[in-house]
Design an enzyme around this catalytic site. Structure first.
Site, PDB file in Angstrom:
ATOM      1  N   CYS A   1      12.598  13.829   4.648  1.00 39.64           N
ATOM      2  CA  CYS A   1      12.024  13.095   3.517  1.00 39.64           C
ATOM      3  C   CYS A   1      10.874  12.211   3.995  1.00 39.64           C
ATOM      4  O   CYS A   1      11.101  11.099   4.474  1.00 39.64           O
ATOM      5  CB  CYS A   1      13.105  12.254   2.830  1.00 39.64           C
ATOM      6  SG  CYS A   1      12.453  11.301   1.445  1.00 39.64           S
TER       7      CYS A   1
ATOM      8  N   CYS B   1      10.440   8.798   2.261  1.00 34.15           N
ATOM      9  CA  CYS B   1      11.434   7.783   2.648  1.00 34.15           C
ATOM     10  C   CYS B   1      11.120   7.233   4.040  1.00 34.15           C
ATOM     11  O   CYS B   1      11.137   6.028   4.260  1.00 34.15           O
ATOM     12  CB  CYS B   1      12.852   8.358   2.699  1.00 34.15           C
ATOM     13  SG  CYS B   1      13.256   9.555   1.434  1.00 34.15           S
ATOM     14  N   ASP B   2      10.849   8.135   4.998  1.00 36.55           N
ATOM     15  CA  ASP B   2      10.778   7.717   6.402  1.00 36.55           C
ATOM     16  C   ASP B   2       9.356   7.635   6.977  1.00 36.55           C
ATOM     17  O   ASP B   2       9.155   7.016   8.021  1.00 36.55           O
ATOM     18  CB  ASP B   2      11.596   8.698   7.269  1.00 36.55           C
ATOM     19  CG  ASP B   2      13.047   8.729   6.825  1.00 36.55           C
ATOM     20  OD1 ASP B   2      13.547   7.673   6.399  1.00 36.55           O
ATOM     21  OD2 ASP B   2      13.670   9.801   6.879  1.00 36.55           O
TER      22      ASP B   2
END
Ligand code: NAP
Length: 315
Positions: free
Chosen positions: A137, A140-141
């Protein structure tokens, strides 16, 4: 202990991504008493950092677009529960859906809109370094890799948009793809070509991921500029998706027809081989079909209308 409700819904929609949410909007407008089972977040569509092909929105993040879907759904006040389904049982005139909390819901029809999950690379080091440099992701990261060197593997829209997003944070982005050509949209390919921080490495596969506490390098199958390995701090795996819902679909005694990759087979009205069970969105066959927020929501709307027609026909 099981707790059984006496209500019999017209339909229960399992999944709350674009397909499930669109199905709910249509079900509400057709006056169908329905329940959504799923986390009201918006599915994997929320992970797209930018969507530029949803008509009416020239450019919008996947998360923002899904928040708009959710607001729209909520306007009709459907019943929603955030839990997981553990089994589906067919009774004579209805289906029984059992949730993880042992609650049983009865429904005349079901719309399966469970979506997909990320495909894994299946190479040495992938499991070991998950959360320690390996991610599925990028939204997200990605921001954690400020001024670092990252790799992205894949050749579709997922990989192209991930590389573009990561180039806003990282110092350098290796975009590694196994073919000579990308399969993603030309518009994304053109944007990638303009971004100097992205280095394309074509016709290469990753054989192994190495590191100590965190990822340090990937080993390629063929050398790139004489180097057999690339020093990286993170690797984003964007190699496509596989259908979700293994527990309820694949292990249930329903014998739902699936293709060889486990996508659910439906007809054009989104009806599966089991009368009363419909499916919509990324979880449906064929594997090579266009999987977009637009197509998933279109399938969700068709499924809801098909439910209404099914119920009228059945009287
Ligand atoms: P995809 O289109 O299926 O592409 C997967 C890519 O990964 C392909 O290039 C494939 O290579 C490669 N691949 C598969 N298995 C591999 C392996 N074991 N090792 C190395 N490479 C491998 O998947 P996606 O990019 O995740 O996109 C999925 C759907 O979501 C698409 O319909 C896409 O349009 C949509 N999407 C849209 C957006 C957007 O518009 N903002 C963003 C993300 C995704 P081959 O080319 O050789 O098959």
């Amino acid at each position: 202990m099981n707790s059984k409700s006496n209500i019999i819904y017209d339909s229960i929609i399992i999944g709350a991504g674009p397909a499930g949410l669109a199905a709910s909007i249509y079900a509400s407008r057709y006056g169908l008493k329905h329940l959504i089972i799923g986390v009201l977040k918006g599915g994997t569509a929320t992970e797209a950092f930018i969507v530029e092909n949803y008509p009416g929105f020239k450019s919008i993040s996947g998360n923002e677009l899904m928040q708009k879907f959710i607001e729209h759904v909520k306007q009709y006040n459907p019943e929603i529960i955030s839990t997981e389904v553990s089994s589906i049982k067919k009774q004579k005139k209805y289906f029984e859906i059992k949730t993880e909390l042992n609650k049983i819901f009865k429904t005349k029809t079901i719309i399966l809109a469970l979506g997909v999950h990320h495909r894994t690379l299946s190479v040495i080091g992938e499991k070991k370094f998950l959360g320690k440099g390996i991610s599925y992701c990028y939204t997200c990261d990605g921001p954690l890799f400020k001024n670092k060197i990252v790799g992205v593997i894949g050749g579709g829209d997922g990989a192209l948009t991930a590389a573009l997003f990561l180039s806003k944070h990282a110092k350098k982005v290796y975009l590694i793809h196994r073919r000579k050509e990308f399969r993603g949209q030309v518009a994304w390919q053109n944007s990638v070509d303009k971004e100097k921080k992205i280095i394309k490495i074509l016709q290469r596969q990753i054989k192994e991921i190495r590191g100590d506490k965190f990822v340090k390098e990937v080993i390629l199958d063929f050398p790139y500029k004489t180097k057999k390995s690339l020093k990286i701090d993170g690797l984003f795996i964007e190699i496509g998706t596989l259908p979700s819902g293994a527990k309820i679909i694949f292990k249930s005694p329903l014998n739902l027809k699936r293709d060889k990759l486990n996508y659910i087979v439906t007809d054009r009205s989104m009806q599966t081989n089991i009368p009363g069970i419909f499916a919509a969105g990324d979880i449906t066959s064929p594997p090579e079909k266009l999987r977009q927020i637009l197509t998933a929501s279109a399938e969700g709307s068709i499924a809801a209308v098909s439910v209404q027609r099914f119920l009228v026909k059945r009287g």
